[in-house]
Design an enzyme around this catalytic site. Structure first.
Site, PDB file in Angstrom:
ATOM      1  N   ASP A 183      -1.542  -3.110  -4.303  1.00 49.93           N
ATOM      2  CA  ASP A 183      -0.215  -3.179  -4.208  1.00 49.93           C
ATOM      3  C   ASP A 183       0.235  -3.606  -3.114  1.00 49.93           C
ATOM      4  OD1 ASP A 183       2.614  -3.387  -4.582  1.00 49.93           O
ATOM      5  OD2 ASP A 183       2.807  -1.473  -5.587  1.00 49.93           O
ATOM      6  N   HIS A 188       6.448  -1.952   0.665  1.00 52.89           N
ATOM      7  CA  HIS A 188       6.090  -0.645   1.273  1.00 52.89           C
ATOM      8  C   HIS A 188       5.291  -0.584   2.480  1.00 52.89           C
ATOM      9  CE1 HIS A 188       6.486  -0.096  -3.105  1.00 52.89           C
ATOM     10  NE2 HIS A 188       5.795  -0.953  -3.444  1.00 52.89           N
TER      11      HIS A 188
END
Length: 282
Positions: A183, A188
């Site tokens: 991911d 993030h």
């Protein structure tokens, strides 16, 4: 260009071959907080595979489901993971290859957002391995004139005090470590991308919280044996930030079944709700 639900739902399933090694599994286990003392998660000679590894096997990521005709206009930084369900047909091998078919199965118009249902089925030479179902909330992608869709059924919260409560401190670099499993969304890692999405700093992947909770459930309810797990599902209720401490609350609700939720006790935020774990032996 607005979201085009007709093209989206008519698109053929995206088919891929997923391959993984024991090294990938070990990295994933570290990403969901496996401690050095749990050698069945961290040592290749004793390695078992946490079922939630299925969501990243072969480098999968949540946003990959949107690489289909009709979803070109969706702003990836504004997509939130709503729910995740995994059905395990067999225990996952530590090294393997699987053929995965992913399709958008539903597209609902909530006005300010679109809700997209995504289904992935994976199988190897021996037969089906897992089925994944998820709902994605694409903020800003609604208003295309589609049906609002049914209200999602929500099971009642278990009554009485939790059977067990576990405190789970998160590493400051938890999101950076987890993203190495596939991911790579900059939300993030990059403060500027997080700010553009409306967050004060990078947020933890919801699937990291999902996997962290499952790891503790397997260790405490199944003595570290993931093989009996048949279904694991949860709703993502709020964001988590790296470095926070989570509280996992668990209720044994039957033979072969447990319910759970995850909160951030320092702020009172409920971040993972309606979680259910089912395993053989009920």
């Amino acid at each position: 260009m607005p979201l085009d639900p007709a093209r989206l739902l008519a698109a053929p399933p995206r088919t891929r071959t997923l391959t993984w090694s024991a090294r990938d599994v070990l990295l994933y286990h570290l990403g969901v907080g496996a401690p050095p003392s749990r050698l069945h998660w961290t040592l290749e000679s004793r390695l078992r595979v946490l079922p939630s590894f299925a969501v990243v096997a072969g480098g999968q990521d949540v946003l990959g489901a949107l690489d289909v005709p009709g979803a070109e206009s969706v702003d990836r930084t504004r997509v939130l993971h709503g729910t995740q369900e995994l059905i395990l047909h067999r225990p996952l091998p530590a090294e393997g290859a699987a053929r995965a078919r992913t399709a958008v199965t539903d597209a609902y118009d909530k006005g300010s957002a679109a809700v997209l249902g995504v289904r992935t089925e994976a199988a190897d030479a021996a037969g089906p391995l897992w089925t994944s179902r998820q709902l994605l909330f694409a903020r800003g992608a609604g208003g295309f004139g589609g049906a609002r869709g049914p209200a999602l059924p929500r099971p009642p919260r278990p009554e009485g005090p939790a059977t067990a409560v576990h405190r789970l401190p998160l590493r400051e670099d938890a999101a950076l470590l987890y993203r190495l499993s596939g991911d790579m969304n900059p939300l993030h890692a990059d403060p500027a991308e997080a700010a553009r999405a409306g967050f004060p700093r990078p947020v933890l992947q919801g699937l990291c919280t999902y996997g962290t909770a499952l790891r503790v459930l397997v260790d405490t309810l199944l003595d570290g044996r993931p093989e009996p797990v048949r279904r694991y599902a949860a709703r993502f209720s709020d964001v988590v930030f790296p470095g926070e401490t989570l509280e996992l609350r668990v209720w044994r609700t039957g033979e072969g079944e447990a319910r759970a939720e995850v909160a951030v006790p320092d702020t009172g935020r409920l971040v993972l709700s309606d979680a259910v774990l089912e395993w053989e032996g009920r």
